[in-house]
Design a protein around this motif. Structure first.
Motif, short mmCIF file in Angstrom:
data_model
loop_
_atom_site.label_atom_id
_atom_site.label_comp_id
_atom_site.label_asym_id
_atom_site.label_seq_id
_atom_site.Cartn_x
_atom_site.Cartn_y
_atom_site.Cartn_z
N UNK A 69 -0.08 -8.78 -6.69
CA UNK A 69 0.36 -9.73 -7.70
C UNK A 69 -0.76 -10.71 -8.05
N UNK A 70 -1.50 -11.16 -7.05
CA UNK A 70 -2.59 -12.10 -7.31
C UNK A 70 -3.76 -11.43 -8.01
N UNK A 71 -4.05 -10.18 -7.65
CA UNK A 71 -5.11 -9.44 -8.35
C UNK A 71 -4.80 -9.33 -9.83
N UNK A 72 -3.54 -8.97 -10.15
CA UNK A 72 -3.17 -8.74 -11.55
C UNK A 72 -3.18 -10.02 -12.37
N UNK A 73 -3.01 -11.17 -11.70
CA UNK A 73 -3.05 -12.45 -12.41
C UNK A 73 -4.47 -13.01 -12.46
N UNK A 74 -5.19 -12.96 -11.33
CA UNK A 74 -6.47 -13.64 -11.22
C UNK A 74 -7.66 -12.80 -11.64
N UNK A 75 -7.61 -11.50 -11.38
CA UNK A 75 -8.76 -10.64 -11.63
C UNK A 75 -8.26 -9.21 -11.88
N UNK A 76 -7.58 -8.96 -13.01
CA UNK A 76 -6.92 -7.67 -13.21
C UNK A 76 -7.88 -6.48 -13.07
N UNK A 77 -7.50 -5.56 -12.21
CA UNK A 77 -8.25 -4.33 -11.96
C UNK A 77 -7.27 -3.18 -11.79
N UNK A 78 -7.69 -1.95 -12.07
CA UNK A 78 -6.83 -0.82 -11.73
C UNK A 78 -6.66 -0.76 -10.21
N UNK A 79 -5.42 -0.73 -9.76
CA UNK A 79 -5.11 -0.71 -8.33
C UNK A 79 -4.32 0.54 -7.98
N UNK A 80 -4.77 1.26 -6.96
CA UNK A 80 -4.05 2.41 -6.43
C UNK A 80 -3.50 2.01 -5.07
N UNK A 81 -2.18 2.05 -4.94
CA UNK A 81 -1.55 1.72 -3.66
C UNK A 81 -1.64 2.93 -2.73
N UNK A 82 -1.96 2.67 -1.49
CA UNK A 82 -2.06 3.74 -0.48
C UNK A 82 -0.99 3.47 0.56
N UNK A 83 -0.03 4.40 0.68
CA UNK A 83 1.11 4.15 1.58
C UNK A 83 1.55 5.45 2.22
N UNK A 84 2.55 5.33 3.10
CA UNK A 84 3.08 6.51 3.78
C UNK A 84 3.95 7.34 2.85
N UNK A 85 4.36 6.79 1.69
CA UNK A 85 5.21 7.48 0.71
C UNK A 85 6.47 8.04 1.36
#
Length: 373
Positions: A69-85
């Protein structure tokens, strides 16, 4: 850094996982920087200025959702979430996609790199050319989109009258193909369909099996129409949106004289699932083109483009999401290149176009309330 090499900031509290992901990306030709916490990631973003961020969801201290949430507000970048899915983490993962993450991918566990590693590299590469979305609150997004619909600031040519449906059969079906960036894009469209919308909607969203039930429940809470996951044969009827079950494919079939969405095993010769081309092809076998509408939304690759181009050539109606709103322009762009897009629109204008094409019940009901009565 001006040398054409893409930079990825890998954020994970596990040193082993940071090294595993970094090794995969370096081998694929990326430059990699790392951070062990959300706080460190935020501090390093201006310095590193990465093309893509990979972000663990579960971290001590600042968790992945807060960091995103802070990345998208302060320094928007393409983000890929890495999780156990896993199903247990489905809610958090879908929330990350709603907050603006491009995609979520499986963590590459020891001994299972193979296809998982390839998918991570492919997703990061696609994310580098994606468009980060500054996500407003859902209420504000709906307000602005409804204003555009009511204002009728665009009009597509009126279609010819559809052929007459058989007694007891639905008039037609809206077929939606969507992949990377899909959950938030579907929120731009489906909650704006009014309670009187006359055709059922079937959605093929590329997604693992653990997530589609949660996605359907979330959309059901937002929409005037009923939203269900296709986990068994599901009758198509007005007022119902069917989300194809993840990890499998979906086809239309006629059983007992009624049109149904049916969950079928994924086809090994097709790389994306649930597969949009397979859905549209099955629909064209059962209904004439003027009783089908194809909608192709954000996603990497070209799934859905060939079949919807064929639908358009036969006289059916098609919509491609425009580059202005697509997180990844691949799928709709391929449809446009094939000459198969009847209309090209940003995501928040697609519901308005659908209600213009299928107006009777929609206009009688008025704008969608965003909830069921």
């Amino acid at each position: 850094m001006g040398d054409g090499v893409l930079t990825v900031l890998v954020v994970d509290d596990s040193a082993l996982m940071r090294r595993r992901i970094a090794d995969l990306l370096v081998e694929a030709g990326f430059r990699v920087e790392t951070a062990a916490t959300g706080e460190e990631a935020l501090a390093r973003l201006p310095e590193v200025d990465p093309d893509v961020v990979t972000l663990d969801i579960t971290m001590p201290g600042m968790d992945g959702l807060t960091c995103l949430a802070r990345i998208m507000v302060e320094h928007p970048k393409p983000v890929v979430m890495v999780s156990a899915l896993t199903g247990a983490g489905a809610g958090e993962t879908l929330e990350a996609l709603r907050l603006g993450a491009v995609e979520a991918v499986q963590k590459p566990a020891a001994g299972s790199i193979g296809r998982i590693g390839e998918e991570l590299v492919e997703t990061v590469r696609a994310a580098a050319s994606s468009r980060p979305r500054r996500v407003r609150g859902l209420r504000e997004r709906l307000r602005l989109a409804r204003a555009r619909i009511v204002g009728e600031d665009f009009v597509a040519p009126a279609p010819p009258p559809p052929s007459v449906a058989a007694a007891g059969e639905v008039e037609g079906v809206v077929l939606v193909g969507v992949s990377t960036g899909g959950p938030s894009t579907l929120e731009d469209i489906l909650p704006l369909l009014p309670a009187g919308f006359p055709w059922p909607v079937v959605v093929a969203q590329h997604m693992p099996v653990a997530f589609t039930a949660t996605l359907a429940r979330r959309l059901d809470e937002m929409c005037a129409l009923s939203v269900v996951e296709v986990e068994r044969a599901t009758v198509l009827e007005p007022g119902r949106i069917c989300i194809a079950r993840g990890g499998a494919d979906v086809e239309l079939a006629r059983r007992g004289g009624r049109l149904q969405a049916v969950c079928v095993p994924s086809s090994p010769d097709r790389p994306w699932h649930p597969n949009a081309d397979r859905l549209v092809t099955s629909a064209m076998r059962l209904l004439p083109p003027d009783r089908l509408v194809g909608v192709l939304l954000t996603g990497m690759g070209n799934d859905g483009a060939a079949s919807m181009a064929e639908l358009h050539a036969r006289g059916g109606r098609t919509i491609a999401e425009s580059e202005d709103s697509a997180v990844v322009f691949g799928m709709p762009q391929d449809l446009i290149r094939r000459g198969g897009a009847g209309v090209v629109l940003p995501s928040d204008r697609i519901a308005g176009q659908l209600t213009r094409w299928l107006p009777t019940a929609a206009r009688r009901a008025g704008p969608a309330s965003g909830r069921k009565d």
